[in-house]
Enzyme design. Structure first.
Site, PDB file in Angstrom:
ATOM      1  N   HIS A 151      78.315  55.401  35.253  1.00 44.44           N
ATOM      2  CA  HIS A 151      77.384  54.773  34.306  1.00 44.44           C
ATOM      3  C   HIS A 151      76.360  53.955  35.080  1.00 44.44           C
ATOM      4  CE1 HIS A 151      80.487  54.927  30.805  1.00 44.44           C
ATOM      5  NE2 HIS A 151      79.936  56.092  31.050  1.00 44.44           N
ATOM      6  N   ASP A 206      84.889  55.950  27.817  1.00 47.94           N
ATOM      7  CA  ASP A 206      84.297  57.205  28.286  1.00 47.94           C
ATOM      8  C   ASP A 206      85.149  57.749  29.434  1.00 47.94           C
ATOM      9  OD1 ASP A 206      82.489  59.271  28.462  1.00 47.94           O
ATOM     10  OD2 ASP A 206      81.033  58.159  29.670  1.00 47.94           O
ATOM     11  N   SER A 230      82.692  53.460  35.769  1.00 49.09           N
ATOM     12  CA  SER A 230      81.697  52.605  35.114  1.00 49.09           C
ATOM     13  C   SER A 230      81.769  51.234  35.765  1.00 49.09           C
ATOM     14  CB  SER A 230      81.976  52.569  33.621  1.00 49.09           C
ATOM     15  OG  SER A 230      80.990  51.838  32.953  1.00 49.09           O
TER      16      SER A 230
END
Lengths: 198, 274
Positions: free
Chosen positions: A45, A138, A18
């Site tokens: 992401h 995540d 991310s």
């Protein structure tokens, strides 16, 4: 070249990242050789409404084939699959990609947990999972899935990350086999290449 | 999500549903169906055995189950560039030959795309010329579509999409705010017929000029995609259009030979052979 004691059994590499992971990903894709013998399934992401430019930016310095797959596309060795914007990306039995528009997970779509867990379910102990820099949790659950199925888990060293929340979350949730700086992750992938080729 | 469901469990569940009810999930894409069923087990805090027993014996449970496992995440004007293509290319092309025409939203979910279409047609000044059909397998979600009430917090994203679609005014002109909800203007849905319809087991639909079925077939396996595409083929007039999601592809289906891809970026197909 047996620093990481890798075996020939591996069938796929799955990478999550991310905030702060994009440059790392560029470097990884620049460093691994064009004939890398495994598929690289990647969930980073990204902005939900921007469909274009992501693959192009990742491809600039890489000689690898990088694609945002269509739903049901076959997974082939040597190709880099990037989760498209605003879709979750899973791996299905039968070695195909499937996409979905389910609810966001960890406030993200694509969500790394979904890509990692579905890959772990299909490739089991033959999967290599790598988690890079990021600003939320995540991927932690995904790494746990990989570890529980007997795959090998690698996180970027929190000290080497732009933002260390993601690797730290994974470290707190499950057993991680290797904590490596980006350069070492590249060494790791090169060793994997040497072990798994042909 | 960490809770795991065996393929054999999944098969047992889909077989039970098929036997007890009229729904067939056996050809759904495995990974998403598995996640949906695990989600039901977690939300209801029940075991696979309890789920099976409820599916067989508990009155009304299948309806709840259906709402839980179908994916109902949608936006107004999702992929604004697609809606622009409809406005600039697809609908003008239909209008060349037909002053009045029909549109079918297959798998309309909570109806956001139906209202997007009605707004688009209204802004083109042809809403009264078009008959809209909206169908879904799930009667609960279909009711929600019919009502046209959405959480106000969703309208921010919808408005952003609408702006990227280059809408003529503001989305606010099409709804009123009440109790944290956006209530869509009733005149938009006047020409819409909402109908419960199962793409898997249901018959072919009435003939239409344009079918929207975006991000629905991704939940099906390739065999089922092919079956559904056959239904779409017979529900389209010759030279009618079919729009699917931007990351869907039909190249694996046999009947795709009877279509041409007129917009690759937005995945708009046109039927060229009966």
């Amino acid at each position: 070249m047996t620093r990481f004691k890798l075996e020939k059994k591996y069938k796929a590499v799955v990478i999550g990242g991310s905030a702060g992971s994009f440059q790392g990903m560029v470097k990884i894709l620049e460093s691994i050789k064009p004939d890398f013998p495994l598929p690289i399934i990647t969930c980073l992401h990204r902005l939900k409404h921007v469909r274009h430019g992501f693959v192009e930016a990742l491809s600039l310095k890489s000689n690898k084939k990088i694609i945002e797959p269509y739903d049901k596309e076959s997974i082939k060795p040597g190709i880099v699959y990037i989760a498209p914007s605003n879709y979750h990306m899973s791996v299905e039995l039968g070695n195909t990609i499937s996409l979905s528009t389910e609810e966001m997970v960890n406030n993200s779509r694509p969500a790394i947990d979904i890509t990692l867990c579905s890959s772990a379910h299909v490739y089991r102990e033959k999967l290599v999972g790598i988690l890079l820099s990021g600003a939320n949790k995540d991927g932690g659950l995904g790494m746990k899935c990989i570890s529980e199925k007997g795959g090998i888990t690698v996180v970027q060293d929190p000290k080497d990350c732009v933002i260390d929340t993601m690797p730290k979350a994974a470290l707190s949730m499950t057993n991680i086999d290797h904590v490596l700086k980006l350069d070492q992750i590249i060494d790791f992938l090169n060793e994997l290449h040497a072990v798994c080729k042909n | 999500m960490i809770k795991d469901l065996d393929i054999s469990d999944l098969r047992t569940i889909t077989e039970v549903i098929k036997k007890t009810h009229s729904y067939d999930f056996t050809n759904y894409a495995m990974s998403s169906l598995k996640r949906r069923i695990v989600r039901v087990l977690e939300n209801y805090k029940i075991s696979v055995e309890t789920l099976i027993s409820r599916l067989q014996n508990q009155e009304g449970f299948i309806e709840e189950f259906l709402t839980e496992i179908t994916v109902n995440v949608t936006e107004m004007f999702r992929d604004p560039s697609f809606w622009l293509a409809l406005k600039k290319e697809v609908i003008p092309s239909i209008l060349v030959n037909h002053e009045n025409f029909k549109i079918w939203h297959a798998g309309c979910s909570s109806g956001e795309e139906v209202y997007s279409m009605a707004i688009l047609l209204k802004e083109m000044g042809i809403l009264d010329k078009v008959t809209l059909f909206a169908s879904d397998i799930d009667p609960v979600i279909l009711d929600r579509a019919k009502k046209g009430e959405y959480p106000l917090k969703n309208m921010e994203l919808n408005e952003k999409n609408y702006i990227r679609f280059d809408g003529a005014t503001s989305l606010k002109d099409y709804y009123t705010e009440k109790d944290g909800k956006a209530i869509m203007d009733k005149s938009l849905a006047q020409a819409v017929t909402f109908k419960k319809h199962d793409l898997v087991n249901g018959p072919a639909f009435t003939k239409v000029d344009l079918i929207l079925c975006r991000n629905v077939m991704i939940y099906f396996n390739q065999k089922l995609q092919n079956d559904v595409l056959n239904k779409f083929h017979s529900s389209l007039f010759k030279y009618g259009y079919l729009a699917i999601g931007s990351k869907e592809s039909l190249i694996w289906c046999d009947i795709v030979k009877k279509f041409i891809l007129v917009n690759n970026e937005e995945k708009v197909y046109r039927k060229i052979k009966d």
